[in-house]
Design an enzyme around this catalytic site. Structure first.
Site, PDB file in Angstrom:
ATOM      1  N   LYS A 134     -18.331 -15.768  49.261  1.00  0.00           N
ATOM      2  CA  LYS A 134     -18.069 -17.099  49.812  1.00  0.00           C
ATOM      3  C   LYS A 134     -18.913 -17.337  51.069  1.00  0.00           C
ATOM      4  O   LYS A 134     -19.434 -18.432  51.297  1.00  0.00           O
ATOM      5  CB  LYS A 134     -16.585 -17.190  50.166  1.00  0.00           C
ATOM      6  CG  LYS A 134     -15.938 -18.472  49.744  1.00  0.00           C
ATOM      7  CD  LYS A 134     -14.444 -18.336  49.916  1.00  0.00           C
ATOM      8  CE  LYS A 134     -13.804 -19.682  50.040  1.00  0.00           C
ATOM      9  NZ  LYS A 134     -12.412 -19.602  50.428  1.00  0.00           N
ATOM     10  N   CYS A 156       0.520 -28.603  47.166  1.00  0.00           N
ATOM     11  CA  CYS A 156       1.284 -28.718  48.418  1.00  0.00           C
ATOM     12  C   CYS A 156       2.737 -29.141  48.216  1.00  0.00           C
ATOM     13  O   CYS A 156       3.642 -28.502  48.747  1.00  0.00           O
ATOM     14  CB  CYS A 156       0.601 -29.722  49.342  1.00  0.00           C
ATOM     15  SG  CYS A 156      -1.113 -29.341  49.653  1.00  0.00           S
TER      16      CYS A 156
HETATM   17  C1  UGA Z   1      -0.355 -34.183  50.071  1.00  0.00           C
HETATM   18  C2  UGA Z   1      -0.038 -35.163  51.208  1.00  0.00           C
HETATM   19  O1  UGA Z   1      -0.222 -36.506  50.752  1.00  0.00           O
HETATM   20  C3  UGA Z   1      -0.948 -34.911  52.414  1.00  0.00           C
HETATM   21  O2  UGA Z   1      -0.596 -35.773  53.491  1.00  0.00           O
HETATM   22  C4  UGA Z   1      -0.773 -33.445  52.856  1.00  0.00           C
HETATM   23  O3  UGA Z   1      -1.600 -33.130  53.952  1.00  0.00           O
HETATM   24  C5  UGA Z   1      -1.137 -32.539  51.677  1.00  0.00           C
HETATM   25  O4  UGA Z   1      -0.262 -32.833  50.560  1.00  0.00           O
HETATM   26  C6  UGA Z   1      -0.967 -31.108  52.139  1.00  0.00           C
HETATM   27  O5  UGA Z   1       0.159 -30.717  52.424  1.00  0.00           O
HETATM   28  O6  UGA Z   1      -1.969 -30.405  52.306  1.00  0.00           O
HETATM   29  P1  UGA Z   1      -2.212 -34.041  48.151  1.00  0.00           P
HETATM   30  O7  UGA Z   1      -1.527 -32.802  47.679  1.00  0.00           O
HETATM   31  O8  UGA Z   1      -3.684 -34.054  48.246  1.00  0.00           O
HETATM   32  O9  UGA Z   1      -1.673 -34.460  49.612  1.00  0.00           O
HETATM   33  O10 UGA Z   1      -1.774 -35.171  47.119  1.00  0.00           O
HETATM   34  P2  UGA Z   1      -1.158 -36.628  47.169  1.00  0.00           P
HETATM   35  O11 UGA Z   1      -2.222 -37.645  47.205  1.00  0.00           O
HETATM   36  O12 UGA Z   1      -0.124 -36.725  48.207  1.00  0.00           O
HETATM   37  O13 UGA Z   1      -0.455 -36.680  45.719  1.00  0.00           O
HETATM   38  C7  UGA Z   1       0.528 -35.707  45.360  1.00  0.00           C
HETATM   39  C8  UGA Z   1       1.103 -35.974  44.013  1.00  0.00           C
HETATM   40  O14 UGA Z   1       1.945 -37.118  44.015  1.00  0.00           O
HETATM   41  C9  UGA Z   1       0.082 -36.226  42.893  1.00  0.00           C
HETATM   42  O15 UGA Z   1       0.466 -35.495  41.760  1.00  0.00           O
HETATM   43  C10 UGA Z   1       0.184 -37.707  42.636  1.00  0.00           C
HETATM   44  O16 UGA Z   1      -0.146 -38.049  41.310  1.00  0.00           O
HETATM   45  C11 UGA Z   1       1.657 -37.945  42.899  1.00  0.00           C
HETATM   46  N1  UGA Z   1       1.990 -39.336  43.264  1.00  0.00           N
HETATM   47  C12 UGA Z   1       1.513 -39.889  44.393  1.00  0.00           C
HETATM   48  C13 UGA Z   1       2.848 -40.058  42.432  1.00  0.00           C
HETATM   49  O17 UGA Z   1       3.309 -39.572  41.383  1.00  0.00           O
HETATM   50  N2  UGA Z   1       3.191 -41.344  42.797  1.00  0.00           N
HETATM   51  C14 UGA Z   1       2.724 -41.912  43.938  1.00  0.00           C
HETATM   52  O18 UGA Z   1       3.092 -43.083  44.218  1.00  0.00           O
HETATM   53  C15 UGA Z   1       1.860 -41.180  44.745  1.00  0.00           C
END
Ligand code: UGA
Length: 481
Positions: A37, A279
């Protein structure tokens, strides 16, 4: 004021943090023990795909503000602040595996010989910063023990995959937790260009970024609370979707009405096949475990997880009820990533849906614009083109709402199908357009009559008939000009 900073770990968080801090003008040394890496990073190749990241990485290398080493002690000694960004994966009991964190804390303690601020950036259970402090103290050289050599800060990250660089450089808020003002002052200075919205190339028409200076435990909990609340919001929308199915309401309109209330807000209310990713599940499990440690049962978090589980079975249940058996049925799953814009399939609801169909006896073919590999033992067959299948399909399931699927040639897709079901697991399609291609549109919490001519542009009206079955079918595809 630029600082000398060490960033431990070049995973998802570490690479974004290090490249962004170098972009702010700091001198950053990344510590990575994986030598392969290290070679990749030194040549400017990012270990993860993240928009804008490789540009920052390369610029940091060219300006010599970003360097890489496997020597933790050296990196600590030549810096005044260390961001710990190592992984804390979910262990078998739902708790975070803290072994990498322990090793790093030990290494920091052994190396320290001058005042240093140690920042936990990885998502860690509440209380971890205190635990890290004890390990560092125990590892200090005897002659250093009486000296006031370091302070701990918790600085949780709120980066979304696919948006991580922007989320770091243009965040909604910066949270800093410590019991020591001097440590908070130092971190505030590092974040000042971000807080004052003057990051080169990343300024926006917005007021200053709110900075929350607080206690260690508060900062640690704020991270978990934020992620957990987002899952609750989604699970709530999913529960409403179930009720919509019963009463004949449309969850998209229900959540729109809800979201227009500024106290609720429109975000994270999209119903679908459930939330996933590396996450959410891990963090909610970890928070529940913390609650348990104190003898408290986190009922709302349990409910959020339980609803998500039910939601992940929705496709299976609905297809079983429509097709009567899944044995030997061919299902095309569109999308496997846990959300669009990433190739990440960790704890992906889309992949889980596909796997449940396989377990039920279905023959599953899947397509994803960015996922090209699955574990060897996975019975899911990946294809590069969802419109060039060699076997007829009984049902199509949209599992990840990639923008390209909205423009898919649905008529060509329908031609490959012997069955007519199109299950839109993300409510991402225009139902009437799907129906116009000859599919029977099934959504999450959307009444079947959603596939009505009313939502189609006039020039593409199909002849839509037959509500007797409770579903809408396009009888033919003649589209008047
Ligand atoms: C999430 C948080 O949004 C971030 O703020 C945080 O920093 C991050 O985890 C972390 O802890 O590192 P992420 O895992 O990239 O970010 O994904 P999201 O965009 O939050 O989506 C998570 C899941 O929720 C996805 O499977 C998405 O499809 C789902 N989702 C999202 C829904 O089913 N409905 C929604 O309205 C929004």
């Amino acid at each position: 004021m630029a600082s000398d900073i060490a960033v431990i770990g070049s995973g998802y968080v570490g690479t974004v943090v290090a490249s962004s801090l170098a972009h702010l003008g700091n001198q950053v040394t990344v510590v990575e023990t994986n030598l392969e890496k290290l070679v990749e990073l030194r040549s400017g190749r990012s270990p993860i795909y993240e928009p804008g990241l490789e540009e920052l990485l390369k610029a940091g290398i060219v300006s010599s503000r970003l360097t890489f080493t496997s020597d933790l002690a050296q990196a600590i000694r030549q810096s005044s602040v260390t961001f710990i960004c190592v992984g804390t994966p979910r262990g078998p009991d739902g708790r975070s595996d803290m072994s990498a964190m322990r090793d790093v804390a030990q290494g920091i303690g052994e190396a320290l010989d001058a005042y240093h601020v140690v920042v936990t950036k990885s998502t860690v259970p509440v209380g971890t910063s205190g635990w890290v402090r004890s390990i560092i103290e125990d590892a200090l050289k005897p002659e250093s023990r009486s000296r006031d050599l370091f302070d701990m800060v918790s600085n949780p990250e709120f980066l979304r995959e696919g948006n991580a660089v922007i989320d770091f450089l243009q965040p909604d808020r910066v949270v800093l937790g410590s019991e020591e003002e001097r440590a908070l002052d130092l971190l505030t200075e590092i974040y000042r260009p971000i807080i004052e919205n003057r990051v080169p190339g990343y300024t926006r028409m917005a007021p200053d970024v709110p900075l929350l200076r607080t206690r260690l435990a508060t900062a640690e909990l704020a991270k978990y609370a934020s992620n957990a609340f987002l899952t609750v919001k989604i699970s709530f929308a999913n529960e409403m979707a179930r009720l919509c199915d019963f009463v004949g309401a449309d969850v998209m309109e229900v959540t729109k009405a809800m979201g227009l209330d500024v106290r609720i807000g429109p975000h994270f209310l999209s119903a679908g096949i459930g939330w996933g990713g590396s996450c959410f599940g891990k963090d909610v499990a970890s928070l529940m475990a913390t609650a348990q440690d104190y003898g408290y049962r986190a009922h709302l978090l349990e409910a959020s997880v339980a609803i998500n589980e039910v939601q992940r079975s929705l496709v299976f249940d609905r297809l079983l009820s429509e097709l009567k058996t899944l044995s030997g049925r061919r299902v095309l799953v569109l999308g496997l990533a846990f959300k669009p814009g990433t190739d990440d399939i960790r704890d992906s609801s889309a992949l889980e849906v596909a796997r449940r169909l396989v377990r039920g006896g279905a023959i599953v073919t899947a397509h994803d614009p960015m996922v090209s590999d699955l574990p060897e033992d996975d019975a899911i067959r990946l294809v590069g083109d969802p419109l060039a299948l060699d076997q007829p399909i009984d049902a199509v399931v949209l599992a990840t709402e990639w923008p390209e699927y909205k423009n898919l040639d649905l008529v060509a897709l329908r031609r490959q199908c012997r069955g007519d079901i199109f299950f839109d697991g993300r409510n991402a399609m225009v139902p009437a357009q799907v129906a116009a291609a000859g599919f029977r549109y099934l959504g999450v919490g959307r009444p079947d009559e959603q596939a009505s001519v009313g939502s189609l542009p006039a020039h593409s009206l199909p002849t839509v008939v037959a509500r007797a079955t409770g579903t809408v079918r396009a009888t033919h595809l003649d589209v008047p000009a």
